[in-house]
Design an enzyme around this catalytic site. Structure first.
Site, short mmCIF file in Angstrom:
data_model
loop_
_atom_site.label_atom_id
_atom_site.label_comp_id
_atom_site.label_asym_id
_atom_site.label_seq_id
_atom_site.Cartn_x
_atom_site.Cartn_y
_atom_site.Cartn_z
CD GLU A 187 0.35 -1.43 8.05
OE1 GLU A 187 -0.05 -0.68 8.96
OE2 GLU A 187 0.88 -1.01 7.01
CE LYS B 33 3.14 -6.05 3.97
NZ LYS B 33 2.71 -4.96 4.88
CD GLU C 96 7.73 -0.34 8.11
OE1 GLU C 96 8.00 0.77 7.60
OE2 GLU C 96 6.71 -0.99 7.82
CG ASP D 275 0.63 -4.15 2.05
OD1 ASP D 275 0.85 -5.11 2.81
OD2 ASP D 275 1.41 -3.19 1.93
CG ASP E 82 -0.36 -0.06 2.53
OD1 ASP E 82 0.88 -0.10 2.62
OD2 ASP E 82 -1.12 -0.08 3.52
CB SER E 83 4.57 1.66 -0.03
OG SER E 83 4.80 0.48 -0.79
#
Length: 276
Positions: free
Chosen positions: A114, A112, A181, A82, A43-44
């Site tokens: 978070e 993925k 991270e 993501d 999602d970057s």
């Protein structure tokens, strides 16, 4: 041959795994050709492709759009996509539905998400639905406002213990890999040693089972801020800037295109046209 979860987990404690972000077809082909093991459609893309200040505005549709392109380009790399902000946080049902949609519409190999123990129920449900999950703990960019910025996590005893507990919780929930991270290197190594899951570090030292970087960062796509943990393997920004400037100059001076780059016409045809 396409890499599988079993291939990747077989590398734990042996040869570290390589992973890069990617958001488009051509870059995916190049990363794949280089033999990089895993590709993350992160999602970057909100920051590096769409120009947002952070990742929060990225949608499921954005991830699917870019994910499809990457999956078409990668033939051997294991592709992870993501789950963006608010695609899984509201409920377990939302998490499973959106994870299923991402996998079904893109053809990716895992998703993925978070968060640690607080989202273990989402991870468990997604895995039970037959979708492999990579967890992401430590600094979680979707929670940047709660963290008060992009800061190293786990430097105090209590915060380090929380990350340890989060790692245990997401592994027990079924995550086959855990992204760590911006956590201290020794803490990441401890988690790696205690976990059967594959650990993938970004700003977490070299004791993890693998590493991931945003490809624009490691290629030096911009001359702006670069995180401390990024190693620049190229200076693409300077190369592109010089090429664009040279192109502009060639256009203005009419040195591009020259005859070698143009198409001709028979002189008799041209003379006939000129007489009309």
């Amino acid at each position: 041959m396409r890499k599988t979860i079993f291939d990747l987990l077989g590398r734990k404690g042996q040869t570290p795994v390589s992973m890069l972000t990617c958001y488009d077809y051509n870059t995916a082909r190049t990363i794949d050709e280089a033999g990089v093991d895993m590709i993350l459609v992160g999602d970057s893309l909100g920051n590096v492709m769409l120009g947002y200040e952070n990742t929060l505005a990225v949608t499921v549709d954005d991830m699917i759009h870019h994910g499809k392109a990457v999956c078409r380009g990668a033939k051997e790399a294991f592709v992870v996509i993501d789950m963006p902000f608010m695609s899984y946080q509201p409920s377990v049902e939302d998490a499973v539905r959106n994870a299923g949609r991402i996998m079904k519409e893109t053809g990716c190999h895992a998703v993925k998400l978070e968060g640690g123990r607080e989202y273990a129920d989402r991870i468990k449900a997604i895995v039970e639905a037959g979708i492999p999950v990579v967890a992401h703990i430590g600094l979680t960019p979707q929670s940047v406002n709660a963290f008060g910025g992009y800061k190293v996590q786990g430097k105090t005893f209590e915060k380090a213990r929380k990350i340890l507990n989060d790692a245990k919780a997401v592994e027990q929930a079924g995550a086959f890999a855990i992204t760590l991270e911006c956590v201290p290197a020794d803490l990441a190594t401890l988690i790696t040693e205690r976990s059967k899951a594959l650990t993938i570090g970004i700003g977490a030292g070299n004791g993890c089972d693998g590493q991931v970087l945003v490809y624009q960062d490691m290629l030096g796509f911009t001359d702006g801020f670069t995180p401390k943990f990024v190693k620049k393997y190229a200076d693409v920004h300077s190369v592109m800037l010089e090429a664009f400037r040279q192109y502009k100059e060639d256009c203005e001076q009419r040195t591009f295109p020259d005859d070698s780059l143009s198409f001709g016409i028979d002189e008799d045809v041209l003379k006939e046209l000129e007489q009309k």
